[in-house]
Scaffold this motif. Structure first.
Motif, PDB file in Angstrom:
ATOM      1  N   VAL A  54       0.820  -1.208   0.000  1.00  0.00           N
ATOM      2  CA  VAL A  54       0.000   0.000   0.000  1.00  0.00           C
ATOM      3  C   VAL A  54       0.855   1.260   0.000  1.00  0.00           C
ATOM      4  N   VAL A  55       2.173   1.070  -0.018  1.00  0.00           N
ATOM      5  CA  VAL A  55       3.111   2.178  -0.083  1.00  0.00           C
ATOM      6  C   VAL A  55       4.253   1.788  -1.012  1.00  0.00           C
ATOM      7  N   GLY A  56       4.731   2.743  -1.814  1.00  0.00           N
ATOM      8  CA  GLY A  56       5.868   2.493  -2.687  1.00  0.00           C
ATOM      9  C   GLY A  56       5.462   2.143  -4.105  1.00  0.00           C
ATOM     10  N   ASP A  57       6.461   1.710  -4.872  1.00  0.00           N
ATOM     11  CA  ASP A  57       6.209   1.312  -6.259  1.00  0.00           C
ATOM     12  C   ASP A  57       5.247   0.135  -6.279  1.00  0.00           C
ATOM     13  N   ASP A  58       4.379   0.101  -7.253  1.00  0.00           N
ATOM     14  CA  ASP A  58       3.406  -0.980  -7.433  1.00  0.00           C
ATOM     15  C   ASP A  58       2.416  -1.090  -6.262  1.00  0.00           C
ATOM     16  N   ALA A  59       2.237   0.009  -5.526  1.00  0.00           N
ATOM     17  CA  ALA A  59       1.310  -0.003  -4.391  1.00  0.00           C
ATOM     18  C   ALA A  59      -0.130   0.061  -4.878  1.00  0.00           C
ATOM     19  N   PHE A  60      -1.005  -0.586  -4.114  1.00  0.00           N
ATOM     20  CA  PHE A  60      -2.447  -0.453  -4.326  1.00  0.00           C
ATOM     21  C   PHE A  60      -2.880   0.754  -3.513  1.00  0.00           C
ATOM     22  N   GLU A  61      -3.287   1.802  -4.216  1.00  0.00           N
ATOM     23  CA  GLU A  61      -3.699   3.009  -3.527  1.00  0.00           C
ATOM     24  C   GLU A  61      -5.214   3.073  -3.472  1.00  0.00           C
ATOM     25  N   PHE A  62      -5.713   3.465  -2.316  1.00  0.00           N
ATOM     26  CA  PHE A  62      -7.161   3.551  -2.132  1.00  0.00           C
ATOM     27  C   PHE A  62      -7.463   4.717  -1.210  1.00  0.00           C
ATOM     28  N   ALA A  63      -8.699   5.187  -1.278  1.00  0.00           N
ATOM     29  CA  ALA A  63      -9.119   6.331  -0.477  1.00  0.00           C
ATOM     30  C   ALA A  63     -10.461   6.038   0.187  1.00  0.00           C
ATOM     31  N   LEU A  64     -10.603   6.489   1.401  1.00  0.00           N
ATOM     32  CA  LEU A  64     -11.852   6.340   2.139  1.00  0.00           C
ATOM     33  C   LEU A  64     -12.886   7.311   1.576  1.00  0.00           C
ATOM     34  N   VAL A  65     -14.105   6.812   1.331  1.00  0.00           N
ATOM     35  CA  VAL A  65     -15.166   7.708   0.865  1.00  0.00           C
ATOM     36  C   VAL A  65     -16.364   7.762   1.817  1.00  0.00           C
ATOM     37  N   ARG A  66     -16.506   6.740   2.662  1.00  0.00           N
ATOM     38  CA  ARG A  66     -17.620   6.756   3.609  1.00  0.00           C
ATOM     39  C   ARG A  66     -17.290   5.851   4.779  1.00  0.00           C
ATOM     40  N   ALA A  67     -17.609   6.311   5.980  1.00  0.00           N
ATOM     41  CA  ALA A  67     -17.370   5.508   7.176  1.00  0.00           C
ATOM     42  C   ALA A  67     -18.573   5.590   8.094  1.00  0.00           C
ATOM     43  N   THR A  68     -18.986   4.446   8.584  1.00  0.00           N
ATOM     44  CA  THR A  68     -20.063   4.366   9.563  1.00  0.00           C
ATOM     45  C   THR A  68     -19.520   3.595  10.762  1.00  0.00           C
ATOM     46  N   LEU A  69     -19.561   4.215  11.927  1.00  0.00           N
ATOM     47  CA  LEU A  69     -19.059   3.580  13.138  1.00  0.00           C
ATOM     48  C   LEU A  69     -20.170   3.478  14.156  1.00  0.00           C
ATOM     49  N   GLU A  70     -20.237   2.332  14.816  1.00  0.00           N
ATOM     50  CA  GLU A  70     -21.201   2.140  15.889  1.00  0.00           C
ATOM     51  C   GLU A  70     -20.428   1.738  17.141  1.00  0.00           C
ATOM     52  N   PHE A  71     -20.440   2.644  18.113  1.00  0.00           N
ATOM     53  CA  PHE A  71     -19.725   2.418  19.356  1.00  0.00           C
ATOM     54  C   PHE A  71     -20.601   1.595  20.289  1.00  0.00           C
ATOM     55  N   LYS A  72     -20.078   0.462  20.738  1.00  0.00           N
ATOM     56  CA  LYS A  72     -20.846  -0.457  21.583  1.00  0.00           C
ATOM     57  C   LYS A  72     -20.521  -0.287  23.064  1.00  0.00           C
ATOM     58  N   ARG A  73     -19.219  -0.153  23.361  1.00  0.00           N
ATOM     59  CA  ARG A  73     -18.758   0.036  24.739  1.00  0.00           C
ATOM     60  C   ARG A  73     -17.318   0.537  24.689  1.00  0.00           C
ATOM     61  N   PRO A  74     -16.834   1.148  25.732  1.00  0.00           N
ATOM     62  CA  PRO A  74     -15.509   1.773  25.661  1.00  0.00           C
ATOM     63  C   PRO A  74     -14.357   0.804  25.897  1.00  0.00           C
ATOM     64  N   ALA A  75     -13.267   1.073  25.190  1.00  0.00           N
ATOM     65  CA  ALA A  75     -11.997   0.403  25.462  1.00  0.00           C
ATOM     66  C   ALA A  75     -11.177   1.338  26.333  1.00  0.00           C
ATOM     67  N   ARG A  76     -10.262   0.776  27.101  1.00  0.00           N
ATOM     68  CA  ARG A  76      -9.521   1.559  28.083  1.00  0.00           C
ATOM     69  C   ARG A  76      -8.005   1.402  27.930  1.00  0.00           C
ATOM     70  N   LEU A  77      -7.296   2.298  28.570  1.00  0.00           N
ATOM     71  CA  LEU A  77      -5.841   2.323  28.542  1.00  0.00           C
ATOM     72  C   LEU A  77      -5.238   0.940  28.767  1.00  0.00           C
ATOM     73  N   ASP A  78      -4.270   0.605  27.927  1.00  0.00           N
ATOM     74  CA  ASP A  78      -3.435  -0.581  28.038  1.00  0.00           C
ATOM     75  C   ASP A  78      -4.149  -1.885  27.646  1.00  0.00           C
ATOM     76  N   GLU A  79      -5.398  -1.807  27.243  1.00  0.00           N
ATOM     77  CA  GLU A  79      -6.078  -3.026  26.791  1.00  0.00           C
ATOM     78  C   GLU A  79      -5.516  -3.458  25.442  1.00  0.00           C
ATOM     79  N   LEU A  80      -5.454  -4.767  25.249  1.00  0.00           N
ATOM     80  CA  LEU A  80      -5.134  -5.312  23.936  1.00  0.00           C
ATOM     81  C   LEU A  80      -6.431  -5.478  23.172  1.00  0.00           C
ATOM     82  N   LEU A  81      -6.436  -5.016  21.924  1.00  0.00           N
ATOM     83  CA  LEU A  81      -7.627  -5.066  21.084  1.00  0.00           C
ATOM     84  C   LEU A  81      -7.329  -5.870  19.827  1.00  0.00           C
ATOM     85  N   ASP A  82      -8.276  -6.679  19.417  1.00  0.00           N
ATOM     86  CA  ASP A  82      -8.199  -7.385  18.140  1.00  0.00           C
ATOM     87  C   ASP A  82      -9.134  -6.676  17.174  1.00  0.00           C
TER      88      ASP A  82
END
Length: 143
Positions: free
Chosen positions: A48-76
């Motif tokens: 996604v960077v450099g020669d022969d990179a696949f370049e793409f751009a964000l055009v729309r984002a929808t986010l639904e927040f379910k519950r908060p994450a906190r400092l030092d948590e590991l997230l997948d």
């Protein structure tokens, strides 16, 4: 997503990402999605960077927040690409506590639409065949 995606990237919540309430400030979830889509493509062997990179751009984002994450948590951050159009693709994201993939337990669900983009021309272009083939194969087989 009905079940967690094949691909996920793990990251840790850093101090600079929390707000005065001690939870992840909302805009950082977009960064988490951005890091995860980059790692998704890296996993597929797509630059996604450099020669022969696949370049793409964000055009729309929808986010639904379910519950908060906190400092030092590991997230997948789970990533799937359920729709691949001619010039665009849709990525779905779910962020879970590390190694917790129970339905209904994500911190966040997001859907982001991207377009394949030509920087020189300043416009959307068809998704390259090499990219299309790798995404389709991975989403179908996990390979």
């Amino acid at each position: 997503m009905a079940e967690p995606a094949r691909f996920y990237h793990t990251l840790r919540v850093r101090y600079s990402e929390i707000d005065g309430q001690g939870i992840v400030f909302n805009s950082h979830y977009m960064t988490y999605c951005d890091v995860a889509i980059t790692e998704y493509f890296r996993n597929l062997g797509i630059l996604v960077v450099g020669d022969d990179a696949f370049e793409f751009a964000l055009v729309r984002a929808t986010l639904e927040f379910k519950r908060p994450a906190r400092l030092d948590e590991l997230l997948d951050v789970h990533v799937a690409v359920p729709r691949l159009g001619n010039k665009s693709f849709t990525a779905r994201f779910e962020i879970y506590p590390h190694e917790d993939k129970r339905p209904g337990s994500p911190y966040l669900e997001a859907e982001i639409i991207y377009v394949s983009y030509c920087v020189e021309e300043g416009r959307a272009i068809p998704v390259p065949d090499r990219v299309r083939e790798r995404i389709e194969r991975y989403e179908r087989t996990g390979i």
